[in-house]
Design a protein around this motif. Sequence first.
Motif, short mmCIF file in Angstrom:
data_model
loop_
_atom_site.label_atom_id
_atom_site.label_comp_id
_atom_site.label_asym_id
_atom_site.label_seq_id
_atom_site.Cartn_x
_atom_site.Cartn_y
_atom_site.Cartn_z
N HIS A 16 -27.67 -3.15 -1.17
CA HIS A 16 -26.87 -2.26 -2.02
C HIS A 16 -25.38 -2.58 -1.90
O HIS A 16 -24.64 -2.49 -2.89
N VAL A 19 -24.53 -5.60 -4.06
CA VAL A 19 -24.45 -5.21 -5.48
C VAL A 19 -23.09 -4.56 -5.75
O VAL A 19 -22.39 -4.89 -6.71
N ARG A 20 -22.69 -3.66 -4.87
CA ARG A 20 -21.44 -2.92 -5.04
C ARG A 20 -20.22 -3.87 -4.98
O ARG A 20 -19.32 -3.81 -5.83
N SER A 22 -20.09 -7.19 -5.36
CA SER A 22 -20.11 -8.15 -6.47
C SER A 22 -19.60 -7.48 -7.74
O SER A 22 -18.82 -8.06 -8.50
N LEU A 41 -30.40 -10.65 -5.53
CA LEU A 41 -29.07 -10.07 -5.33
C LEU A 41 -28.03 -10.89 -6.10
O LEU A 41 -28.16 -12.12 -6.19
#
Length: 314
Positions: A16, A19-20, A22, A41
Amino acid sequence: MKRVLVAGAGGFIGGHLVVRLSAEGCWVRAVDVTEPEYRDLPADEFLTLDLRDADACLRALDGGFDEVYQLAADMGGMEFISSAECEIMRNSASINANMIEAAASAGVDRYFLSSSVCVYRDMAPDEPPLTEDDAYPANPHNEYGWEKLYAERMVSAFARRHDFEARIGRFENCYGPFGTWQGGREKAPAAIARKVAEAPDGGTIEVFGGGSTIRTFVYVEDLVDAVVLLTRSGEDRPTNIGPDERVTIADLVNITAEVAAKRIEIRPVDGPLGVAARNFSKERITELGWEPRYDLRQGMAETYRWIAEQVAQQ
Ligand code: NAD
């Protein structure tokens, strides 16, 4: 462009976080001993490395980083923690010792360590909140907590000697989609969501001890917000991360049953319970401007939806 390293990126919270980071435009190197199990990812680079090894840590940190997020650990729910204490103490301590030394020699600017509220002692259900300083005199309930406490001290010592910014987040129980939900390492919210998904309407699920222990749960996206905020803040003391909402495990079962629109009964069974209760001050993280966006019902709705899909696809 900010260069960030996420260690333990193949796991639940690390994934997670990738993701945040990036999404906000960072260049992200993701590292783990295993590939992510549930999704691809958006990392710029994924390195498969065993971070118990000192040379692997140097390779992970090669190239220089503005921020390092250290989430790699031999990790699981209470069933795993109570049965794998040697593995936890050896593997996670090796990862943390080698990562912090490699980060110091690579000259990183900021280093985040994922610690846990398992560093605290057991509590009575009606005790007022403990602050971060109340972790001492130390008496963690399990070896996982002792390893985290030692890692906290090691990170702080290296930051003092090598003059970089160290940040320490003590996470409450984290839950959400894309986390381990079966196999023995899953934590209570994922295990309960799986059992409810597998049970018929009107069915019964087994719960260790019947569910009287008291916990706080933090939704993974809220946790990741707090991790990034804390890492970029001036707060260099250990900081609890989680909402103020406290529930029993039986409450968690009832909330899960509600979001699943099922009637579910609890059958108490013997099993490791962990501490009786937890209650920790969140003043430090809220003073930085953090507040959770999800309450337990909203977070469990997201978690249940994803786990029910996994169960259905089996
Ligand atoms: P996770 O098990 O999903 O992720 C940990 C990752 O570390 C895994 O992908 C694993 O493969 C990796 N790893 C293990 N050994 C490794 C090694 N030798 N080399 C490289 N990678 C290795 O766990 P998580 O829930 O995402 O937890 C992340 C961090 O947050 C951990 O430090 C954990 O102790 C801490 N934490 C989690 C919670 C929670 O509720 N999930 C609560 C408190 C603290």
